[in-house]
Scaffold this motif. Structure first.
Motif, PDB file in Angstrom:
ATOM      1  N   THR A  14       8.046   3.746 -10.417  1.00  0.00           N
ATOM      2  CA  THR A  14       6.506   3.869  -9.806  1.00  0.00           C
ATOM      3  C   THR A  14       7.094   2.609  -8.911  1.00  0.00           C
ATOM      4  OG1 THR A  14       5.544   4.600 -11.653  1.00  0.00           O
ATOM      5  CG2 THR A  14       4.312   3.590 -10.125  1.00  0.00           C
ATOM      6  N   GLY A  25       4.839   2.162  -6.287  1.00  0.00           N
ATOM      7  CA  GLY A  25       3.589   1.653  -6.040  1.00  0.00           C
ATOM      8  C   GLY A  25       3.290   0.510  -6.870  1.00  0.00           C
ATOM      9  N   GLN A  61       1.999   1.278  -0.632  1.00  0.00           N
ATOM     10  CA  GLN A  61       0.766   2.117  -1.542  1.00  0.00           C
ATOM     11  C   GLN A  61      -0.496   1.045  -1.657  1.00  0.00           C
ATOM     12  OE1 GLN A  61       1.775   4.501  -4.612  1.00  0.00           O
ATOM     13  NE2 GLN A  61      -0.061   4.479  -5.687  1.00  0.00           N
ATOM     14  N   ARG A  62      -0.124  -0.316  -2.187  1.00  0.00           N
ATOM     15  CA  ARG A  62      -1.085  -1.148  -1.971  1.00  0.00           C
ATOM     16  C   ARG A  62      -1.578  -1.929  -0.997  1.00  0.00           C
ATOM     17  NH1 ARG A  62       0.779  -5.147  -5.100  1.00  0.00           N
ATOM     18  NH2 ARG A  62      -1.284  -5.905  -5.797  1.00  0.00           N
ATOM     19  N   ASP A 109      -4.941   5.548 -10.130  1.00  0.00           N
ATOM     20  CA  ASP A 109      -3.691   5.927  -9.590  1.00  0.00           C
ATOM     21  C   ASP A 109      -2.906   6.520 -10.908  1.00  0.00           C
ATOM     22  OD1 ASP A 109      -0.852   6.558  -8.617  1.00  0.00           O
ATOM     23  OD2 ASP A 109      -0.827   4.536  -7.777  1.00  0.00           O
ATOM     24  N   SER A 117       0.161   7.346 -11.393  1.00  0.00           N
ATOM     25  CA  SER A 117       1.355   6.962 -11.737  1.00  0.00           C
ATOM     26  C   SER A 117       1.391   5.381 -12.056  1.00  0.00           C
ATOM     27  CB  SER A 117       2.049   6.878 -10.394  1.00  0.00           C
ATOM     28  OG  SER A 117       1.612   5.962  -9.208  1.00  0.00           O
ATOM     29  N   ARG A 118       0.188   4.948 -12.022  1.00  0.00           N
ATOM     30  CA  ARG A 118       0.178   3.620 -12.538  1.00  0.00           C
ATOM     31  C   ARG A 118      -1.025   3.082 -13.761  1.00  0.00           C
ATOM     32  NH1 ARG A 118      -1.326  -0.575  -8.552  1.00  0.00           N
ATOM     33  NH2 ARG A 118      -2.188   1.207  -6.871  1.00  0.00           N
TER      34      ARG A 118
END
Length: 306
Positions: free
Chosen positions: A9, A11, A18-19, A87, A89-90
């Motif tokens: 990941t 991100g 992405q951030r 998110d 993915s996070r």
């Protein structure tokens, strides 16, 4: 590690696109808490190896985590993971240890030492990327570190990056997983040959996270600090607001030429500081409200009715 790259990941990295733009401490703010953390990170005595920075939503925990990550990227930082509830993915742990081990394997400093044993672990057991968190942690992080010790390189850890920053643990949507991660880290730091990394964990003080940190084995290895209205947050927020309003004046100089130079004034700044109650997110929202306005008349009208 190439086989597991799809599950990494990116991100969650401190410098992820992405951030962007990531939250950050405004220059001159959060000086006290940043100073405490910097001293802990650089303390060669390693009296404690886990630091829990906690506080309510919006007080600036992520900004502190980001600032610390950037400050130590060239020296002490080994890996980061920034959780985010929105998110997919996070907001879970499915890729957590894969992402951490990937950063260790690709680090300019740690990579030459850890890439081989991490790659070997994945090659010998490709299914490890789908295994339990405990198995991933053991095979991708603990055993590679033990391999270095077996090669007689234990002393080298003193000069290697060892800081792992974990931000927003409470934003992992599976509450049981929050406790599980804390438990995994605790066990790794209390065995006969503890993992060499230092962990900075930032989160809200949710009941189950707080309870997990109360385990008796944490007593000698854990530091904790609440970030909120302490640490002169009022002064920091006032400084942040004044800088933001000065920026607005500069960017809208023509339409605000008739506005007083000290706009919006000390009294208004202090009133906003009181309303913020130690939460930087309140101050940020106020500035965004004015920053994206389109005319000086809007500024003045909005300010009178705010």
């Amino acid at each position: 590690m190439e086989r597991g790259r799809a599950k990494v990941t990116t991100g969650a990295f401190y410098n992820s696109e992405q951030r962007f733009p990531p939250p950050n401490c405004h220059p001159g703010t959060r000086a006290q808490v940043l100073g405490i953390l910097r001293s802990w990170i650089t303390d060669v005595a390693d009296l404690t190896s886990i630091y829990w920075l906690y506080g309510a939503a919006g007080v600036g925990k992520s900004a502190v985590a980001q600032t610390i990550s950037e400050d130590f990227v060239a020296s002490h930082l080994a890996a980061t993971f920034f959780f985010a509830r929105a998110d997919p993915s996070r907001n879970n742990l499915s890729s957590f240890f894969i992402t951490i081990s990937y950063q260790l394997a690709t680090s300019p400093t740690l990579g030459p030492l850890l890439k081989y044993p991490i790659d070997l672990a994945v090659c010998e057991n490709p299914s490890i990327i789908h295994a339990t968190l405990e198995e991933q942690f053991r095979d991708l992080i603990v055993l590679p570190c033990n391999w270095l010790a077996a090669c007689g390189l234990t002393e080298r850890w003193k000069s290697l990056p060892r800081l792992i920053v974990i931000d927003g643990l409470d934003e992992c949507i599976d509450i049981a997983s929050q406790e599980r991660l804390i438990s995994i880290i605790r066990q790794a730091k209390t065995v006969t040959a503890p993992l060499p990394f230092k962990f900075l964990i930032c989160s809200r003080p949710e009941p189950r996270i707080r309870n997990a940190f109360r385990h008796q084995n944490f007593h000698s290895i854990l530091n904790r600090t609440e970030i909120g209205e302490s640490f002169e947050s009022g002064k920091d927020i006032a400084k942040f607001l004044q800088h933001g309003f000065d920026r607005i004046r500069q960017e809208h100089g023509q339409s605000m030429a008739h506005v007083a130079e000290d706009w919006p004034g000390t009294g208004i700044i202090q009133r906003l500081v009181q309303r913020a109650c130690g939460q930087f997110i309140y101050a940020t929202t106020v500035l965004k409200f004015f920053l994206y306005a389109h005319s000086g008349s809007f500024f003045l009208t909005s300010w009178r009715t705010f």
